[in-house]
Enzyme design. Structure first.
Site, PDB file in Angstrom:
ATOM      1  N   GLU A 163       0.770  -1.110  -0.004  1.00  0.00           N
ATOM      2  CA  GLU A 163      -0.138  -0.093   0.084  1.00  0.00           C
ATOM      3  C   GLU A 163       0.884   1.244  -0.060  1.00  0.00           C
ATOM      4  O   GLU A 163       2.118   1.028   0.282  1.00  0.00           O
ATOM      5  CB  GLU A 163      -0.922  -0.046   1.439  1.00  0.00           C
ATOM      6  CG  GLU A 163      -1.875  -1.142   1.099  1.00  0.00           C
ATOM      7  CD  GLU A 163      -3.014  -1.291   2.253  1.00  0.00           C
ATOM      8  OE1 GLU A 163      -2.683  -0.495   3.302  1.00  0.00           O
ATOM      9  OE2 GLU A 163      -3.835  -2.053   2.299  1.00  0.00           O
ATOM     10  N   GLU A 168      -1.412 -10.313  -5.587  1.00  0.00           N
ATOM     11  CA  GLU A 168      -1.561 -11.127  -6.829  1.00  0.00           C
ATOM     12  C   GLU A 168      -0.799 -10.430  -7.891  1.00  0.00           C
ATOM     13  O   GLU A 168       0.076 -11.286  -8.592  1.00  0.00           O
ATOM     14  CB  GLU A 168      -2.858 -11.198  -7.271  1.00  0.00           C
ATOM     15  CG  GLU A 168      -3.940 -12.177  -6.520  1.00  0.00           C
ATOM     16  CD  GLU A 168      -4.774 -11.282  -5.468  1.00  0.00           C
ATOM     17  OE1 GLU A 168      -4.094 -10.190  -5.041  1.00  0.00           O
ATOM     18  OE2 GLU A 168      -5.928 -11.706  -5.058  1.00  0.00           O
ATOM     19  N   CYS A 221      -9.588  -9.267  -6.800  1.00  0.00           N
ATOM     20  CA  CYS A 221     -10.320  -8.228  -7.508  1.00  0.00           C
ATOM     21  C   CYS A 221     -10.153  -8.155  -8.826  1.00  0.00           C
ATOM     22  O   CYS A 221      -9.198  -8.945  -9.460  1.00  0.00           O
ATOM     23  CB  CYS A 221      -9.604  -6.955  -6.884  1.00  0.00           C
ATOM     24  SG  CYS A 221      -8.036  -6.299  -7.927  1.00  0.00           S
TER      25      CYS A 221
HETATM   26  N1  THU Z   1      -5.893  -6.764  -1.934  1.00  0.00           N
HETATM   27  C1  THU Z   1      -5.124  -7.732  -2.409  1.00  0.00           C
HETATM   28  O1  THU Z   1      -4.113  -7.772  -2.452  1.00  0.00           O
HETATM   29  N2  THU Z   1      -5.905  -8.601  -3.465  1.00  0.00           N
HETATM   30  C2  THU Z   1      -7.044  -8.514  -3.707  1.00  0.00           C
HETATM   31  O2  THU Z   1      -7.399  -9.208  -4.665  1.00  0.00           O
HETATM   32  C3  THU Z   1      -7.977  -7.554  -3.403  1.00  0.00           C
HETATM   33  C4  THU Z   1      -7.372  -6.552  -2.168  1.00  0.00           C
HETATM   34  C5  THU Z   1      -5.502  -5.793  -0.979  1.00  0.00           C
HETATM   35  C6  THU Z   1      -5.360  -4.201  -1.598  1.00  0.00           C
HETATM   36  C7  THU Z   1      -5.257  -3.673  -0.094  1.00  0.00           C
HETATM   37  O3  THU Z   1      -3.832  -3.444   0.220  1.00  0.00           O
HETATM   38  C8  THU Z   1      -6.019  -4.464   0.725  1.00  0.00           C
HETATM   39  O4  THU Z   1      -5.924  -5.634   0.155  1.00  0.00           O
HETATM   40  C9  THU Z   1      -7.432  -3.960   1.243  1.00  0.00           C
HETATM   41  O5  THU Z   1      -8.367  -3.621  -0.087  1.00  0.00           O
END
Ligand code: THU
Length: 161
Positions: free
Chosen positions: A64, A75, A112
């Protein structure tokens, strides 16, 4: 008007113990990947582990940023590392897991749409389906064979023609 229905398929294993050793180890690698998650804003760690044809494992975790859109999902961190460094070593399987201290996760976290689109791109590039293991710690594991089962309406290059 024609009403079309699309079916997707996945296998549910009630726990990690039900998996064969190779898949179990890959899920545990995804747990290990979370050690490097940088998620001070969401406090939600995600780990991804790719198993390549050669046996090599690639890890990724969500990264992040204080400028939120600059961050990236676990991913895609793993997949882009593969694309940049090991594109000829085909991806066999990918395990994804998540953890937060804020609440208990009872089901696997599903990737996602942007991550699914990237999985679809590389699956098409390598010409071989990717098995995706979505692992809920202390819970079930969902095994999906091929990205079409996750994103049936994925955007194909042929649609550009
Ligand atoms: N996140 C992922 O790493 N993979 C996903 O497929 C969905 C969300 C992360 C993004 C963010 O750092 C945290 O999860 C909360 O959304």
């Amino acid at each position: 008007m024609i009403n079309h229905q699309i079916k997707v398929a996945f296998d549910e294993y009630s726990s990690l113990q039900e998996l064969d050793i190779t898949d179990r180890e890959l899920c545990l690698q995804a747990v290990k990947a979370m050690e490097n998650s940088h998620s001070p804003y969401s406090k939600f760690s995600v780990g991804a582990a790719l198993k390549l044809q050669s046996g090599k494992i690639i890890l990724g975790s969500n990264q992040e940023n204080v400028a939120y859109p600059s961050g990236l999902c676990a991913e895609r961190v793993a997949l882009f590392h593969w694309g940049a460094n090991h594109p000829d070593d085909l991806i066999e399987s990918m395990a994804v897991t998540a953890h937060t201290n804020e609440f208990k996760l009872l089901k696997p976290v599903t990737s996602c749409g942007s991550c699914l689109q990237v999985m679809a791109e590389y699956e098409k590039k390598q010409g071989k389906p990717i098995r995706v293991l979505l692992y809920c710690i202390d819970g079930p594991v969902w095994v999906i064979n091929g990205i079409e089962n996750l994103l049936p309406f994925l955007f194909f290059e042929d649609r550009l023609a």
